[in-house]
Scaffold this motif. Structure first.
Motif, PDB file in Angstrom:
ATOM      1  N   LYS A  27      -7.652   6.520  -0.982  1.00  0.00           N
ATOM      2  CA  LYS A  27      -7.624   5.221  -0.318  1.00  0.00           C
ATOM      3  C   LYS A  27      -6.244   4.587  -0.367  1.00  0.00           C
ATOM      4  N   GLY A  28      -5.336   5.215  -1.143  1.00  0.00           N
ATOM      5  CA  GLY A  28      -4.042   4.603  -1.382  1.00  0.00           C
ATOM      6  C   GLY A  28      -4.146   3.613  -2.529  1.00  0.00           C
ATOM      7  N   ALA A  45       0.842  -1.202   0.000  1.00  0.00           N
ATOM      8  CA  ALA A  45       0.000   0.000   0.000  1.00  0.00           C
ATOM      9  C   ALA A  45       0.871   1.243   0.000  1.00  0.00           C
ATOM     10  N   ILE A  46       0.574   2.151  -0.925  1.00  0.00           N
ATOM     11  CA  ILE A  46       1.180   3.489  -0.929  1.00  0.00           C
ATOM     12  C   ILE A  46       0.041   4.446  -0.614  1.00  0.00           C
ATOM     13  N   GLU A  47       0.007   4.935   0.612  1.00  0.00           N
ATOM     14  CA  GLU A  47      -1.180   5.642   1.086  1.00  0.00           C
ATOM     15  C   GLU A  47      -1.038   7.159   1.078  1.00  0.00           C
ATOM     16  N   ASN A  48       0.147   7.668   0.801  1.00  0.00           N
ATOM     17  CA  ASN A  48       0.323   9.123   0.802  1.00  0.00           C
ATOM     18  C   ASN A  48       0.656   9.653  -0.587  1.00  0.00           C
ATOM     19  N   TYR A  49       0.289   8.909  -1.628  1.00  0.00           N
ATOM     20  CA  TYR A  49       0.532   9.351  -3.000  1.00  0.00           C
ATOM     21  C   TYR A  49      -0.639  10.202  -3.460  1.00  0.00           C
ATOM     22  N   GLN A  63       5.077  -0.990   6.068  1.00  0.00           N
ATOM     23  CA  GLN A  63       4.055  -1.508   5.155  1.00  0.00           C
ATOM     24  C   GLN A  63       4.154  -3.023   5.045  1.00  0.00           C
TER      25      GLN A  63
END
Length: 550
Positions: free
Chosen positions: A278-279, A269-273, A382
């Protein structure tokens, strides 16, 4: 059997309209079912679950009497946990929708009205259905991989397939009768494993990644004799450069040693892109970028290990073991690799219980086991959260006093809330032991020097980064750690003798004119996905400037 798209809206006219628009676009491939209440929708979902019929998407209106759209979607998970969820809402309800992204895993919310659907509805649904299809592939034509659970070659093959989005089924010869049957049918000797059974091709025996790529029809050689730009590395920086270069008319080739996506491509998960509330997974980001680059005409050449760079007048040549690519400019975007753990016994067990990084798609292999993760950066956090979905317990071994100084706060909070994740601060792994695979670790408490022997079958290492830039040779200036020096830094006291042109070097240009560096491989880069994408795009702007003067 066509997957179902279910809609629910208490207004019959709106319900008919959304079903009509969805049927016009997706009716050939999906069964569109419209309902007018939450209870009716849940009843339909329960019936579909009993029949084992797939549901791809549930579309619910938020403002309904008796049961809101969010309540419908939350209860829908009891019947169709893998479906995508789209909420139709008014502007006044956007705060509720945003909270639902975290609370119930809402995939997207769409403001009403959605006219025209070609601009406002279909692009959203296209993305959601594409994601669902990738997560639920048709397994009738999958590759079959037969091997040992603790084989480093089997792990390499599985990782290569997963990261290149090739569906496969795994058979373990030590656990599965079917695996032993397939190995016998193939007449396999111990040295032949892993076997890769290709539905329409010859069986591959212990293949290299290059052999595997060729058998699958993946491109392993460039098609043109000369390109405007050759991009070495297919991580976020390289893929961004490919999209911008190809879209702007430059003949573009991307060369990748393993699989597109880089380290980011392995993230669960890349959640701050930016732009994805929602990532998204690293694999999803990579898949989207690959499709985007291909759409504009960029070539992707896989399974090639670069070994050198040569300057040939106005041309730059990127060298491989048995071939080369010539281009008028080069962008180095090879990223970084995790540093090796210096503990005794670790090297002997690498690939057999000890791994550098962790592929998100392989997390299920640790089901019910004790897992150890070394590292305290975001990538380690992660990975720990993803592995904890399956493992009995995940222990994070951290050299520092806590995670706070090196990891984003949202990850620290989630790790703290996870009941089966333990953080052992001020500790380090000093030894690993096992016969055929990892069986135990020795962990040292740094303050006291006390050591403890622990049973362990899995160790995932995330301890900093090391750029692989030795292939660039002596012409390209690098710092003492191997990071590429670019732009104004080349004119400092340590490097000014290396730059010979009358103009100053462009911002991302290396000491070799026409060779640029972008992303984590570059000295003083931010080591974030967003900054890598930005540098990839910026490098193409500088390539244009360079080509205009040559």
């Amino acid at each position: 059997m066509r997957p179902t798209i279910l809609t629910v809206d208490d207004d019959p006219m709106v319900s008919a309209a959304i079903a009509r628009d969805l049927r016009a676009r997706y009716g050939a491939d999906y069964r569109i079912v419209g309902t007018t209440s939450g209870e009716q929708a849940l009843g339909v979902l329960a019936e579909l679950a009993l029949r084992d019929q797939p549901v791809a998407l549930v579309v619910a209106d938020q403002r309904m009497p008796g049961m809101t759209g969010i309540e419908v979607l939350e209860r829908a998970r009891e019947h169709v946990a893998g479906a995508k969820y789209l909420l139709l809402t008014a502007y006044a309800d956007t705060d509720v929708a945003i909270r639902a992204i975290n609370d119930i895993g809402l995939d997207y919310y769409l403001l009403k009205p959605w006219d025209p659907p070609e601009e406002r509805l279909y692009p959203v649904v296209d993305d959601l259905l594409d994601d669902w299809v990738r997560a639920h592939p048709d397994h009738t034509s999958d590759l079959r991989v037969v091997g040992h659970r603790w084989s480093d070659r089997s792990y390499e093959v599985k990782t290569f397939l997963a990261r290149n989005h090739v569906p496969y089924q795994w058979y373990d010869v030590e656990r599965d009768d079917e695996a032993r049957r397939l190995a016998t049918l193939a007449g396999a000797e111990p040295g032949d494993l892993p076997l890769v059974l290709v539905p329409d091709g010859e069986t591959l025996r212990a293949p290299t990644t290059r052999d595997l790529a060729g058998a699958l029809g993946l491109r392993v050689r460039a098609e043109q004799p000369l390109y405007d730009v050759c991009i070495v590395g297919g991580g976020p920086a390289g893929l961004a450069a490919a999209v911008y270069a190809a879209s702007e008319g430059l003949s573009t080739v991307v060369v990748e040693r393993e699989a597109p996506g880089g380290q980011a491509g392995r993230s669960a998960a890349i959640e701050n892109y930016l732009g994805f509330p929602k990532g998204l997974s690293g694999a999803d980001l990579a898949a989207r970028a690959i499709a985007q680059a291909a759409r504009f005409g960029a070539e992707m050449v896989l399974a090639n290990d670069v070994v050198g760079l040569e300057t040939r007048g106005p041309v730059r040549a990127v060298l491989f073991g048995d071939t080369e690519i010539e281009a008028r400019s080069v962008i180095v975007a090879t990223g970084v690799s995790y540093r090796r753990l210096g503990a005794s016994g670790v090297d002997d067990l690498t690939g057999r219980g000890v791994y550098y990084g962790a592929d998100a798609s392989e997390a299920s292999q640790v089901r019910g086991d004790e897992v150890y993760v070394v590292g305290a950066a975001n990538s380690a956090g992660q990975a720990a959260l993803n592995l904890a979905r399956y493992a009995k317990r995940v222990t994070m071994v951290v050299r520092g006093p806590s995670l706070d100084a090196t990891m984003s706060s949202y990850l620290v909070e989630r790790i703290g809330d996870a009941p089966n994740i333990e953080v052992r601060a001020r500790s380090e792994v000093v030894g690993a032991a096992g016969e055929r695979h990892l069986e135990g670790l020795t962990i040292c408490q740094r303050d006291t020097g006390a050591t403890e022997e622990l049973a362990a079958g899995w160790l995932f290492v995330f301890i900093g980064a090391s750029p692989r830039t030795d292939w660039l040779g002596g012409e390209v200036v690098r710092d003492g750690h191997g990071y590429v020096v670019t732009g104004p830094d080349l004119l400092g006291a340590a490097y000014d003798a290396r730059w010979t042109l009358p103009r100053p070097p462009y911002a991302l240009e290396t000491s070799v004119p026409g060779v640029f560096a972008a992303g984590d491989v570059r000295l003083d880069s931010m080591k974030r996905v967003a900054s890598a994408v930005g540098e990839g795009a910026m490098s193409v702007h500088l390539v244009h400037r360079y080509l205009a003067t040559t």
